[in-house]
Design an enzyme around this catalytic site. Structure first.
Site, PDB file in Angstrom:
ATOM      1  N   ASP A  59       0.618  -0.918  -0.095  1.00  0.00           N
ATOM      2  CA  ASP A  59       0.652   0.280   0.211  1.00  0.00           C
ATOM      3  C   ASP A  59       0.751   1.250   0.007  1.00  0.00           C
ATOM      4  O   ASP A  59       2.337   1.269   0.342  1.00  0.00           O
ATOM      5  CB  ASP A  59      -0.822   0.051   0.930  1.00  0.00           C
ATOM      6  CG  ASP A  59      -2.153   0.784   0.676  1.00  0.00           C
ATOM      7  OD1 ASP A  59      -2.232   2.356   0.401  1.00  0.00           O
ATOM      8  OD2 ASP A  59      -3.346   0.596   1.156  1.00  0.00           O
TER       9      ASP A  59
ATOM     10  N   ASP B 115       3.373   1.937  -4.632  1.00  0.00           N
ATOM     11  CA  ASP B 115       2.325   2.880  -5.511  1.00  0.00           C
ATOM     12  C   ASP B 115       2.439   1.856  -6.303  1.00  0.00           C
ATOM     13  O   ASP B 115       3.011   1.635  -7.439  1.00  0.00           O
ATOM     14  CB  ASP B 115       3.241   4.150  -5.517  1.00  0.00           C
ATOM     15  CG  ASP B 115       2.266   5.057  -6.971  1.00  0.00           C
ATOM     16  OD1 ASP B 115       1.157   4.332  -7.102  1.00  0.00           O
ATOM     17  OD2 ASP B 115       1.812   6.049  -6.910  1.00  0.00           O
ATOM     18  N   VAL B 116       0.970   0.982  -6.928  1.00  0.00           N
ATOM     19  CA  VAL B 116       0.643   0.655  -7.518  1.00  0.00           C
ATOM     20  C   VAL B 116       0.885   1.301  -8.919  1.00  0.00           C
ATOM     21  O   VAL B 116       1.139   0.189 -10.357  1.00  0.00           O
ATOM     22  CB  VAL B 116      -0.622  -0.395  -6.832  1.00  0.00           C
ATOM     23  CG1 VAL B 116      -0.703  -0.754  -6.838  1.00  0.00           C
ATOM     24  CG2 VAL B 116      -1.881   1.198  -7.152  1.00  0.00           C
TER      25      VAL B 116
ATOM     26  N   TYR C  47     -13.620   6.505 -13.155  1.00  0.00           N
ATOM     27  CA  TYR C  47     -14.207   5.641 -12.334  1.00  0.00           C
ATOM     28  C   TYR C  47     -14.482   4.467 -12.754  1.00  0.00           C
ATOM     29  O   TYR C  47     -14.206   3.158 -12.708  1.00  0.00           O
ATOM     30  CB  TYR C  47     -14.799   6.008 -11.196  1.00  0.00           C
ATOM     31  CG  TYR C  47     -14.616   5.163  -9.505  1.00  0.00           C
ATOM     32  CD1 TYR C  47     -13.959   4.987  -9.098  1.00  0.00           C
ATOM     33  CD2 TYR C  47     -16.187   4.083  -9.352  1.00  0.00           C
ATOM     34  CE1 TYR C  47     -13.665   3.825  -7.892  1.00  0.00           C
ATOM     35  CE2 TYR C  47     -16.049   2.971  -8.630  1.00  0.00           C
ATOM     36  CZ  TYR C  47     -14.665   3.174  -7.147  1.00  0.00           C
ATOM     37  OH  TYR C  47     -15.425   2.026  -6.896  1.00  0.00           O
TER      38      TYR C  47
ATOM     39  N   LYS D 104     -12.884   0.686 -13.754  1.00  0.00           N
ATOM     40  CA  LYS D 104     -13.424  -0.503 -13.451  1.00  0.00           C
ATOM     41  C   LYS D 104     -14.327  -1.291 -14.573  1.00  0.00           C
ATOM     42  O   LYS D 104     -13.863  -2.396 -14.003  1.00  0.00           O
ATOM     43  CB  LYS D 104     -14.749  -0.140 -12.410  1.00  0.00           C
ATOM     44  CG  LYS D 104     -14.225   0.501 -10.885  1.00  0.00           C
ATOM     45  CD  LYS D 104     -12.926   0.253 -10.655  1.00  0.00           C
ATOM     46  CE  LYS D 104     -12.564   0.483  -9.594  1.00  0.00           C
ATOM     47  NZ  LYS D 104     -11.275  -0.629  -7.997  1.00  0.00           N
TER      48      LYS D 104
ATOM     49  N   THR E  91     -15.785   2.414   3.723  1.00  0.00           N
ATOM     50  CA  THR E  91     -14.845   2.586   3.750  1.00  0.00           C
ATOM     51  C   THR E  91     -14.245   3.763   3.636  1.00  0.00           C
ATOM     52  O   THR E  91     -15.681   4.903   3.388  1.00  0.00           O
ATOM     53  CB  THR E  91     -14.163   1.596   3.168  1.00  0.00           C
ATOM     54  OG1 THR E  91     -14.204   2.605   1.990  1.00  0.00           O
ATOM     55  CG2 THR E  91     -14.956   0.273   2.803  1.00  0.00           C
TER      56      THR E  91
END
Ligand SMILES: NC(=O)c1ccc[n+]([C@@H]2O[C@H](COP(=O)([O-])OP(=O)(O)OC[C@H]3O[C@@H](n4cnc5c(N)ncnc54)[C@H](O)[C@@H]3O)[C@@H](O)[C@H]2O)c1
Length: 259
Positions: free
Chosen positions: A60, A73-74, A166, A170, A201
């Site tokens: 993360d 950092d992905v 977004y 996705k 979350t």
């Protein structure tokens, strides 16, 4: 005939206890990597896999000094490769990858999205998932076993007027899951994704109450989900009990896909 008043499938204290129960699959001798595992759905998944006996490494942005946690950092492909190499070297292999790292979009009209915002969302949600799947796939294909679970979103199953970047990112995750799933099927590696609805979350912190109410009102079960409710589905998809699904999309949106 009187069926009484409609109810919202409730969460009372007993059900919360059930949601957070440690009942899980057997993950002994399994090594799992969870991107975005420091918070929300990723953290709940990491906890459930750990409860089943897995060694879980969390990758993360900020991980503090938690055990088996790697800062990553992905969006940085080389950093993700390094994380996977480190996990394999340190723990002797990688059996399970869960890609939960993600970032929300700003609510607004599609033509109001700036270049930077578009690229930022795509870089984390789609590129980041690709980087992790690619690095894990190279390893898992050689070992001829593995489970990959990507966290997409119900927003990725159809266009969203107010969350276009977004939703597109996705949708890309859903499609990428199909490609990896088909390509890895004959290597003993199963790749699937989940499409959560509104889940309680920190990702939702920037969303105002009216927008949240509107989102929840379109979910027939009529309440927000808890991260553990998504984690339980992910745990199944990461387990050896999953034997006959790959490239598939598993809904966990309280019925939102049907409204
Ligand atoms: N909460 C919801 O309602 C909801 C609904 C559908 C899908 N999702 C998806 O679930 C996944 C988990 O989200 P959450 O709700 O648990 O949110 P969260 O904010 O609690 O967790 C997301 C995690 O991803 C990490 N992250 C963000 N950018 C990163 C990067 N570049 N590199 C590495 N890590 C990064 C964050 O630090 C955080 O720990 C996301 O992919 C999100 O899009 C969430």
């Amino acid at each position: 005939m009187d069926y009484g008043k409609p109810i919202i499938v409730p969460i009372n204290s007993i059900e919360v206890a059930a949601i957070t129960s440690s009942n899980t699959y057997d993950f002994h001798d399994r090594v799992a990597l969870v991107t975005g595992g420091a918070s929300g759905i990723g953290a709940a998944t990491a906890a459930l896999l750990r409860a089943g006996g897995a060694t879980v490494v969390v990758a993360d942005l900020v991980v503090g000094d938690a055990e088996h946690a790697l800062g990553c950092d992905v969006t940085d492909a080389a950093a993700v490769d390094t994380v996977v190499d480190t996990v394999v070297r340190t723990h002797g292999g990688l059996d399970i990858l869960v890609c939960a790292a993600g970032t929300p979009g700003t609510v607004g009209l599609p033509w109001e999205i700036g270049d930077e915002e578009w690229r930022r969302i795509s870089a984390v949600n789609l590129d980041g998932t690709f980087h992790a799947c690619r690095a894990a796939a190279r390893h898992m294909a050689q070992r001829r076993r593995g489970r990959i679970v990507n966290v997409a979103s119900v927003a990725g199953t159809r266009g969203q007027a107010s969350l276009a970047a977004y939703a597109a990112s996705k949708a890309g995750v859903v499609n990428l899951t199909q490609s990896f799933g088909v390509a890895l099927a004959s290597y003993g590696v199963l790749v699937n994704c989940v499409t959560p609805g509104v889940i309680r979350t920190p990702l939702l912190e920037g969303v105002d109450d009216d927008a949240l109410d509107a989102m929840v009102s379109r979910m027939p079960i009529g309440r927000m989900g808890e991260p553990e409710e998504v984690a339980r589905l992910i745990a199944f998809l990461a387990s050896d009990d999953l034997t006959f699904s790959t490239g598939a999309t598993f809904d966990v949106s309280a019925g939102r896909t049907l409204t």
